[in-house]
Design an enzyme around this catalytic site. Structure first.
Site, PDB file in Angstrom:
ATOM      1  N   CYS A  89      10.605 -52.493  -2.092  1.00  0.00           N
ATOM      2  CA  CYS A  89       9.907 -53.695  -2.553  1.00  0.00           C
ATOM      3  C   CYS A  89      10.445 -54.235  -3.870  1.00  0.00           C
ATOM      4  O   CYS A  89      10.218 -55.403  -4.202  1.00  0.00           O
ATOM      5  CB  CYS A  89       8.414 -53.414  -2.688  1.00  0.00           C
ATOM      6  SG  CYS A  89       7.622 -52.936  -1.147  1.00  0.00           S
ATOM      7  N   HIS A 347       4.011 -61.027   0.437  1.00  0.00           N
ATOM      8  CA  HIS A 347       4.974 -60.064  -0.118  1.00  0.00           C
ATOM      9  C   HIS A 347       6.213 -60.052   0.777  1.00  0.00           C
ATOM     10  O   HIS A 347       6.324 -59.239   1.689  1.00  0.00           O
ATOM     11  CB  HIS A 347       4.305 -58.697  -0.165  1.00  0.00           C
ATOM     12  CG  HIS A 347       5.149 -57.574  -0.677  1.00  0.00           C
ATOM     13  ND1 HIS A 347       6.333 -57.751  -1.366  1.00  0.00           N
ATOM     14  CD2 HIS A 347       4.956 -56.215  -0.604  1.00  0.00           C
ATOM     15  CE1 HIS A 347       6.832 -56.578  -1.686  1.00  0.00           C
ATOM     16  NE2 HIS A 347       6.031 -55.628  -1.227  1.00  0.00           N
ATOM     17  N   CYS A 377       5.725 -51.272  -7.484  1.00  0.00           N
ATOM     18  CA  CYS A 377       5.782 -49.976  -6.801  1.00  0.00           C
ATOM     19  C   CYS A 377       6.748 -50.104  -5.638  1.00  0.00           C
ATOM     20  O   CYS A 377       6.842 -51.160  -5.001  1.00  0.00           O
ATOM     21  CB  CYS A 377       4.399 -49.558  -6.325  1.00  0.00           C
ATOM     22  SG  CYS A 377       3.564 -50.713  -5.224  1.00  0.00           S
TER      23      CYS A 377
END
Length: 391
Positions: A89, A347, A377
């Site tokens: 991510c 996202h 994270c």
């Protein structure tokens, strides 16, 4: 050490999975961002020395070096090199940090850091599923990983629930945070807060008809706490739901990073300066907790306290992460994710790092504030932290 400056930061609006951006090839989606950064700065594109592209699901239309394919799908010269990176991510936040490092080293003067992810056309987990379908191998975690950590099934959902339990977060608190994410995103959209950072695109509606795509599609303008609370749990202990997790999303983002020498030579106007870079790693099982420790390390490295930071972007992979981060750091919640986060805005995995940084830079400048901190994270127990100074 030489400085690294950001002279352009732009993104597409997030598209829901199978939504308005479903007909966009990811290479072309990224290409539009590259072209826009050149247009924003007026720089000769032939002067760009590298493109560092974040992308997580590097299969299908995002395989075979999507960063390079984005250049080839653009109007930019094919003399521009590119590389595609995967730090889960945090891929495009790491792309920015790599770009800053190469500029600070004096090796290059003009570099684009970007990210792209089409979660419609290359569904999450596609590369792993491909190998499983043809019966090749045992998956990404070797037997030695299983022996070391006691499981082959390393799950971000489990990690998010572990964070919630460890930090005493209730489902009710996470539901309320999800509601706040949508409410802040709604307010920001209606106030035009994203206008300077979003690249308008042509999309399609549910019937396939042409429609403008210039607002984040995932925001639920009719959101209610009751609706969020009623969503079915995704984990055994009933703490994590789809309503308190980030939305799957299509999108691209990009940031142009330059040296002071390039600023002067090409009469560029800096938006921000890279102040501090940090990346850390820890437990891969509870994995998503690492931004807490990483923030402590980054602030110490920067010689700053949490109250010195004016705005924070903490990725809302799950509501438990920013809530645990707030509890750990003691940061002012009114400074964090002030325009909403991934629970409302989406996202797009490999694009999210540069997307959040774009929002952070424009948010700091719009408010006349100075320092911003961004953290993500990441799968495997990794976290990036970047501290910026708006100019």
């Amino acid at each position: 050490m030489a400085e690294a400056y950001i002279v352009a930061a732009r993104r597409t609006a997030g598209g829901r999975r199978k939504g308005r951006l479903r007909e966009w090839h990811p290479a072309r989606l990224a290409a539009v961002v590259l072209e826009d950064l050149v247009s924003q700065t007026g720089i000769d594109p032939a002067l760009i020395e590298d493109v560092i592209m974040g992308c997580v699901s590097q299969g299908g239309e995002q395989s075979t070096q999507v960063g390079r394919n984005a250049i080839l799908a653009s109007s930019l010269p094919d003399s521009i090199p590119a590389v595609t990176i995967d730090r889960q991510c945090g891929s495009s936040q790491q792309a920015v940090q790599f770009a800053a490092q190469v500029v600070m080293s004096g090796t290059q003067d003009i570099v684009i850091a970007a990210g792209v992810e089409s979660m419609t056309r290359v569904p999450m987990g596609s590369p792993v599923k491909l190998y499983a379908d043809v019966g090749l191998g045992i998956g990404p975690h070797a037997d030695e990983v299983v022996a070391r950590y006691g499981t082959r099934d390393i799950s971000q959902f489990v990690g998010a629930e572990m964070v919630a339990e460890k930090h005493g977060l209730t489902k009710e608190a996470m539901d309320a945070f999800a509601l706040q994410s949508h409410q802040r995103a709604i307010a920001a959209t209606r106030a035009g807060a994203f206008a300077d950072e979003i690249i308008p695109l042509d999309g399609v509606d549910e019937n396939g008809d042409a429609v403008a795509h210039d607002t984040d599609e995932g925001i639920r303008f009719d959101v209610t706490l009751e609706g969020i609370a009623g969503v079915r749990p995704l984990t055994e202990k009933n703490l994590i739901t789809a309503a308190t997790a980030s939305q799957m999303c299509d999108g691209a983002s990009g940031i142009m990073v330059v040296s002071e020498r390039a600023l002067k030579a090409h009469d560029l106007t800096p938006l921000a300066r890279i102040h501090t870079l940090c990346v850390t790693a820890g437990d891969p099982i509870i994995m998503l907790e690492e931004p807490l420790r990483a923030t402590d390390i980054a602030l110490k490295k920067a010689g700053m306290r949490i109250d010195d930071i004016d705005l924070f972007e903490v990725n809302e992979a799950f509501a438990s992460i920013p809530l645990a981060w707030l509890k750990h750091t003691g940061a002012d919640p009114d400074r964090m994710n002030v325009n909403g986060g991934a629970i409302a805005l989406g996202h797009p995995l490999g694009a999210t790092g540069a997307k959040l940084m774009t929002t952070l830079i424009h948010g700091l400048r719009r408010r006349g504030k100075r320092y911003g901190l961004q953290t993500m994270c990441e799968g495997g127990g990794i976290a990036n932290v970047t501290v910026l100074e708006a100019l």
